[in-house]
Structures are given as structure tokens and as C-alpha cells.
Motif scaffolding. Structure first.
Motif, PDB file in Angstrom:
ATOM      1  N   THR A 155     -16.071 -18.407   4.418  1.00 48.12           N
ATOM      2  CA  THR A 155     -17.030 -17.572   3.690  1.00 48.12           C
ATOM      3  C   THR A 155     -16.333 -16.665   2.695  1.00 48.12           C
ATOM      4  O   THR A 155     -16.891 -16.362   1.628  1.00 48.12           O
ATOM      5  N   ARG A 182     -22.124 -19.153  14.042  1.00 49.28           N
ATOM      6  CA  ARG A 182     -23.148 -18.136  13.794  1.00 49.28           C
ATOM      7  C   ARG A 182     -22.803 -17.306  12.566  1.00 49.28           C
ATOM      8  O   ARG A 182     -23.693 -16.898  11.810  1.00 49.28           O
ATOM      9  N   HIS A 183     -21.518 -17.064  12.374  1.00 45.52           N
ATOM     10  CA  HIS A 183     -21.115 -16.265  11.215  1.00 45.52           C
ATOM     11  C   HIS A 183     -21.473 -16.966   9.916  1.00 45.52           C
ATOM     12  O   HIS A 183     -22.039 -16.350   9.002  1.00 45.52           O
ATOM     13  N   ALA A 186     -25.358 -17.082   9.464  1.00 43.44           N
ATOM     14  CA  ALA A 186     -25.885 -15.753   9.101  1.00 43.44           C
ATOM     15  C   ALA A 186     -25.483 -15.391   7.677  1.00 43.44           C
ATOM     16  O   ALA A 186     -26.266 -14.766   6.941  1.00 43.44           O
ATOM     17  N   TRP A 187     -24.298 -15.786   7.267  1.00 44.00           N
ATOM     18  CA  TRP A 187     -23.834 -15.507   5.906  1.00 44.00           C
ATOM     19  C   TRP A 187     -24.705 -16.244   4.898  1.00 44.00           C
ATOM     20  O   TRP A 187     -25.056 -15.688   3.843  1.00 44.00           O
ATOM     21  N   ILE A 189     -27.889 -17.212   5.372  1.00 43.73           N
ATOM     22  CA  ILE A 189     -29.221 -16.610   5.396  1.00 43.73           C
ATOM     23  C   ILE A 189     -29.236 -15.309   4.604  1.00 43.73           C
ATOM     24  O   ILE A 189     -30.183 -15.015   3.856  1.00 43.73           O
ATOM     25  N   GLU A 190     -28.186 -14.521   4.735  1.00 46.21           N
ATOM     26  CA  GLU A 190     -28.123 -13.244   4.034  1.00 46.21           C
ATOM     27  C   GLU A 190     -28.145 -13.430   2.524  1.00 46.21           C
ATOM     28  O   GLU A 190     -28.739 -12.627   1.800  1.00 46.21           O
ATOM     29  N   ALA A 288     -30.505  -9.438   1.383  1.00 44.65           N
ATOM     30  CA  ALA A 288     -30.793 -10.857   1.553  1.00 44.65           C
ATOM     31  C   ALA A 288     -31.663 -11.389   0.441  1.00 44.65           C
ATOM     32  O   ALA A 288     -31.668 -12.574   0.154  1.00 44.65           O
TER      33      ALA A 288
END
Length: 307
Positions: A155, A182-183, A186-187, A189-190, A288
Motif C-alpha cells: 500500500t 484486512r489492511h 481497508a486501504w 475501501i478508504e 473515504a
């Protein structure tokens, strides 16, 4: 046969004639004795609980002292099944992905393809190479080389590209642990990036990354000898500039990716693609819900002479 005789109150001769079964076959009673084989098979199954019937049959055939008669593997399978012996195998849980139709790309930054390649330095140290390819312009946006590449490093490399190029609409990848963590999810989605994961065992669904890795392997990794990590970074970075600015690409009409990107970029080429809706719980003014980034290809120093 017995049920038909009791239900219709008829003779054995009548039922056998209707079923076309010889009366001798119906009256036949097996005289075989498998007691010795059953005991020996149970004994071997207790000694080797993870052996199937074929391996047990081989052990029985080897030991002629306890079972002098010749034993057929089909007979062993019949007794093995009658005894209820079975090797239980835990089935591996397989990831299922729904096949998503591929969109028709019309501008840069609509879809990036990411993947990993690997190589070995002269010292025997393992090298991992993280690549990012724009599926429309076929540009190689980065080639990160290191001994390990966790999801946070992935990321961080993607964020560095976005600072100068903009946010992509979608990122296509396989189901590796770095891209399913998950990281990473979530990155995505943000930043409102659609994370597209291909189906397991179908690398052709990420064809742009696989094709690029074929060129990377054939033209760079197989023809260079890397003394250490720093030497690998220097040589692979030089090859990336050559790939983007000098190497003709057959899928682009034998233009280089930099030439094709410069022709695709214009002042009015702002991406008007509908981006994925923000997830629930994020207000419109949060980090987001960022505005769509323009799909413009930044001019690098190696491209100044092409305009």
C-alpha cells in the motif's frame, strides 16, 4: 426376490422367471471364509491407521508367512469396506470468487494490475519484485524490489504512485496474502478503489500482469546477474525506464507505453467514470469520499522529447 414373493404370494419359480434370474443363482450361498483376512487386515489397520486398502494389500502380499494364500486386491477392498475401515481426509477449504466481466478500458487509471515476481541474488538471498501495470497504457508504474513485501509495503508503494498519477478506479490482483489482508482491503475501501480478485487457479484473468512478468523475466531477470539487493534495484529500475520509454509494444501499435500514454493524455481527458459508492458509515465529507482523480498520465523526464 423375497419381497416380491411375500407381497404377491407367488412361487419362487414364478418370480425368478419374471426377473429372468436363474434359480441356482438365487439359491447360491457363498462358501468363502474371510475370517483370517479380516483379522490380519484389522491388525495392519491398527498398526498403520493412515494406510489405505492398497498399501495394506501390499503389506499382506509381502507377509506370506501369516497369509500364505494369494490375495487379490479386489478381495482386500471388499473386506476393507465391509469392516468399515476408511482413511479420513480433511478437505482443504477453497476460496471461491465470482467471475466478473472485464470492462472495456478507454482511459488511463481505470484499472491497475498488480502481482509479484521472484528471483535470487548471487548470495542466495530471495528477492521479491512487486509490479504495477496500467492496463490501458501498459505502463509499468513501479517495480519495488526487496527481500519481503508485506501488505503495508504494498500500500505504501501504491500510495506513492497515486501522489503523482491519481487514484485508480480498480486494482486487479490474485488472492495472495498481501492482497487479501484486512489492511489492504481497508486501504482500498478508504480510497474508494474497487479491489478485483481473480478466481483461484485462473492467472489468465490477470493477463496484463502475467504478460508483463513474462517480458520482465525474459528480458531482465534471465539476462542479469544480481550481486545483492541494491544491484538488483538499480538494474531493474533501469529496465523499467527502457520498457516504458524505448521498447515498442505490439499491443499498442508498436508504440512505447510512454508514447501511447502521451497521446492518450490531453487537457480534456479527465476521467468521468462512475466510481464505486462509499461504504456505509462514511459521510460524504470524510477521507473515504474523495473526488475522482483525473486520469492524466504525468510526463516523466524520459518522455519530454516525445511531445
Amino acid at each position: 426376490m423375497r419381497r416380491l414373493r411375500e407381497e404377491f404370494s407367488t412361487s419362487e419359480r414364478r418370480v425368478c422367471g419374471l426377473m429372468e434370474i436363474p434359480r441356482m443363482s438365487y439359491r447360491y450361498q457363498s462358501r468363502r471364509n474371510d475370517s483370517g483376512l479380516r483379522e490380519r487386515l484389522l491388525e495392519l489397520a491398527r498398526e498403520k491407521p493412515r494406510f489405505g486398502y492398497r498399501r495394506l494389500w501390499v503389506l499382506l502380499a509381502r507377509d506370506r508367512t501369516k497369509s500364505p494364500e494369494r490375495i487379490n486386491h479386489k478381495r482386500v477392498w471388499r473386506v476393507y469396506r465391509d469392516l468399515g475401515l476408511c482413511v479420513r481426509r480433511t478437505r482443504r477449504k477453497r476460496l471461491t470468487r465470482v467471475l466478473r466481466p472485464r470492462p472495456i478500458l478507454t482511459a488511463p487509471n481505470q484499472e491497475w494490475a498488480i502481482d509479484f515476481a521472484s528471483d535470487v541474488a548471487a548470495s542466495g538471498r530471495r528477492l521479491r519484485i512487486f509490479s504495477v501495470v496500467d492496463c490501458y497504457t501498459r505502463e509499468c508504474l513501479t517495480l519495488e524490489v526487496d527481500t519481503s513485501m508485506p501488505s503495508r509495503r504494498v500500500t505504501r508503494a501504491l500510495a506513492g504512485i497515486m501522489e503523482t498519477r491519481g487514484v485508480p478506479v480498480a486494482i486487479r490482483s490474485d488472492n495472495g496474502p498481501e492482497m487479501t489482508s484486512r489492511h489492504f482491503l481497508a486501504w482500498c475501501i478508504e480510497r474508494r478503489i474497487d479491489a478485483i480478485h481473480i478466481q483461484p487457479g485462473k492467472p489468465t484473468q490477470n493477463a496484463h500482469a502475467e504478460s508483463f512478468h513474462g517480458r520482465l523475466r525474459d528480458e531482465c531477470l534471465n539476462v542479469n546477474w544480481f550481486w545483492n539487493l541494491f544491484d538488483a534495484r538499480r538494474k531493474i529500475a533501469a529496465w523499467r525506464i527502457e520498457y516504458n520509454c524505448e521498447r515498442p509494444h505490439s499491443a499498442l501499435g508498436y508504440l512505447t507505453p510512454a508514447e501511447f500514454a502521451s497521446r492518450a493524455a490531453s487537457p480534456s481527458s479527465v476521467s468521468n467514470i462512475t466510481r464505486p459508492a462509499p461504504p456505509q458509515g462514511f459521510p460524504d465529507g470524510s477521507a473515504a469520499a474523495v473526488a475522482p482523480a483525473p486520469a492524466l498520465t504525468q510526463i516523466r523526464p524520459c518522455e519530454e522529447g516525445l511531445i
